[in-house]
Design an enzyme around this catalytic site. Structure first.
Site, mmCIF file in Angstrom:
data_model
loop_
_atom_site.group_PDB
_atom_site.id
_atom_site.type_symbol
_atom_site.label_atom_id
_atom_site.label_comp_id
_atom_site.label_asym_id
_atom_site.label_seq_id
_atom_site.Cartn_x
_atom_site.Cartn_y
_atom_site.Cartn_z
ATOM 1 N N THR A 147 0.813 -1.209 0.000
ATOM 2 C CA THR A 147 0.000 0.000 0.000
ATOM 3 C C THR A 147 0.851 1.265 0.000
ATOM 4 O O THR A 147 1.969 1.281 0.538
ATOM 5 C CB THR A 147 -0.920 0.033 1.240
ATOM 6 N N GLU A 149 0.329 3.664 1.802
ATOM 7 C CA GLU A 149 0.443 4.133 3.178
ATOM 8 C C GLU A 149 1.808 3.795 3.781
ATOM 9 O O GLU A 149 2.190 4.346 4.811
ATOM 10 C CB GLU A 149 -0.672 3.528 4.039
ATOM 11 N N TYR A 171 -1.326 0.436 10.580
ATOM 12 C CA TYR A 171 -1.632 -0.226 9.311
ATOM 13 C C TYR A 171 -0.431 -0.154 8.366
ATOM 14 O O TYR A 171 -0.003 -1.160 7.792
ATOM 15 C CB TYR A 171 -2.853 0.428 8.670
ATOM 16 N N LYS A 175 1.839 -3.348 7.117
ATOM 17 C CA LYS A 175 1.950 -3.627 5.690
ATOM 18 C C LYS A 175 3.407 -3.585 5.224
ATOM 19 O O LYS A 175 3.789 -4.297 4.286
ATOM 20 C CB LYS A 175 1.113 -2.628 4.894
#
Length: 357
Positions: A147, A149, A171, A175
């Site tokens: 991701t 992010e 998160y 990830k």
């Protein structure tokens, strides 16, 4: 001679073994679109669903009877092994595994940080280990849903496959572990494993508590007289918004290559949450203008003066990510991938789906 060519073609077609795919997160936005794509391409598709007291298969209901679904969870390594062992009994010559399952809401990850790490980080490790335990390494092609992010506090603009990571949420951190353990297993064990670093991708199937869907759902409720005001957090956050359909096609392309690698998928342009609001409301003839500043800012109907948008600190993250902008030139060059949906197309489709009066 014509009959000979027909016979050869039919023989080759019949002799090709049907491809098999296994999708974690199959009931989610990406999983449902990917399952549809693979079925269209003739795959046998397996997926895991979590046991719930309420039905959670709405996104895959139209294709439910064509899927091979098993109960499971990325926190349960034993069950992952059992499912892969079952798939192995079908003796596929090639198995594609798409790891899309995750606790995927950035803000909520601050509240359930340990669970996020268990599912998103260690869940990926469990799945990779299950592939090896079941003796499927030689025939498996593995896709990991990374991701944007992971970039978090961005170190350069735009972000590429070589941009340093600086995640700003549990998160993003979880990830990042999954991303690196996938790369590690590729380099350590020769596993065909790819990570797709996907920037924001939306659709009418996006979860209700993600900002884009929250906007279009609220717009529909306002037009129906069921809601007065849309309350949001950081209006100035900028994201590279694409359509989930384009992105699942990119996932599939990654596993069709001769050599595994990691790829950024993005539209290469970004828009603020504020812009998304303006375009969504304008689709229904409402021009939003902004008054006030900070937490006192409001989005007002230019014609009537009615307030439709307010800001609340309740929806700000503890550590904000101000802007994410991808550079997907590598994927466009090596995969032949190209997004088909524009930002306007995406907003229009989501608005029309959620304002069905």
């Amino acid at each position: 001679m014509q009959y000979f060519y027909i016979f050869v073609f039919n023989y080759i077609e019949m002799s090709e073994e049907k491809r098999v795919a296994f999708i974690t997160g199959i009931t989610g936005q990406d999983g449902s679109y990917l399952a549809e794509l693979l079925l269209e391409k003739g795959y046998t598709v397996y997926g895991i669903i979590r046991r719930s007291s309420s039905i959670n298969t709405s996104r895959i209901d139209p294709i439910f009877d064509r899927l091979n679904l098993r109960y499971g969870d990325l926190t349960d390594g034993t069950q992952l092994c059992q499912i892969l062992a079952e798939i192995k009994e079908t003796c596929p010559s090639r198995l594609e595994i798409y790891n899309l399952g995750a606790m995927s809401h950035v803000k909520i990850s601050f509240e359930v940080a340990e669970y996020t790490a268990d599912v998103d980080a260690l869940g990926t490790l469990r799945l990779l280990n299950a592939i090896r335990t079941c003796g499927l390494s030689s025939i498996t092609r593995f896709y990991q849903a990374s991701t944007s992010e992971m970039y978090g506090k961005v170190q350069e603009v735009p972000q590429t496959e070589n941009t340093p990571f600086y995640p700003r949420s549990p998160y993003g951190v979880a990830k990042l572990y999954a991303h690196w353990i996938t790369k590690n297993y590729r380099e350590s064990y020769g596993l065909f494993a790819c990570s797709g670093i996907l920037f924001n991708h939306e659709s009418p199937r996006r979860g209700h508590n993600f900002v884009t869907r929250k906007i279009t759902l609220a717009l529909g409720n306002i037009l129906r007289g069921e809601q007065d005001v849309l309350v949001l957090g950081n209006l100035n956050a900028k994201r590279d918004f694409g359509h989930a359909k384009d992105y699942v096609y990119g996932m599939w392309l990654m596993l069709q290559q001769d050599v595994p690698d990691d790829y950024v998928l993005s539209t290469n342009e970004f828009h603020s949450v504020r812009e998304f609001v303006e375009m969504a409301f304008l689709e229904k003839g409402v021009r939003i203008v902004w008054k006030g500043h900070g937490l006192e800012e409001e989005g007002v109907d230019e014609s009537t003066g009615k307030v439709y948008v307010k800001v609340s600190d309740k929806y700000f993250r503890p550590a904000e990510v101000d802007e994410l902008l991808g550079n997907s030139e590598k994927a466009r060059r090596e995969l032949g991938w190209q997004p088909k949906y524009s930002f306007g197309d995406l907003v229009r489709e989501m608005v029309n789906a959620d304002t069905n009066l």
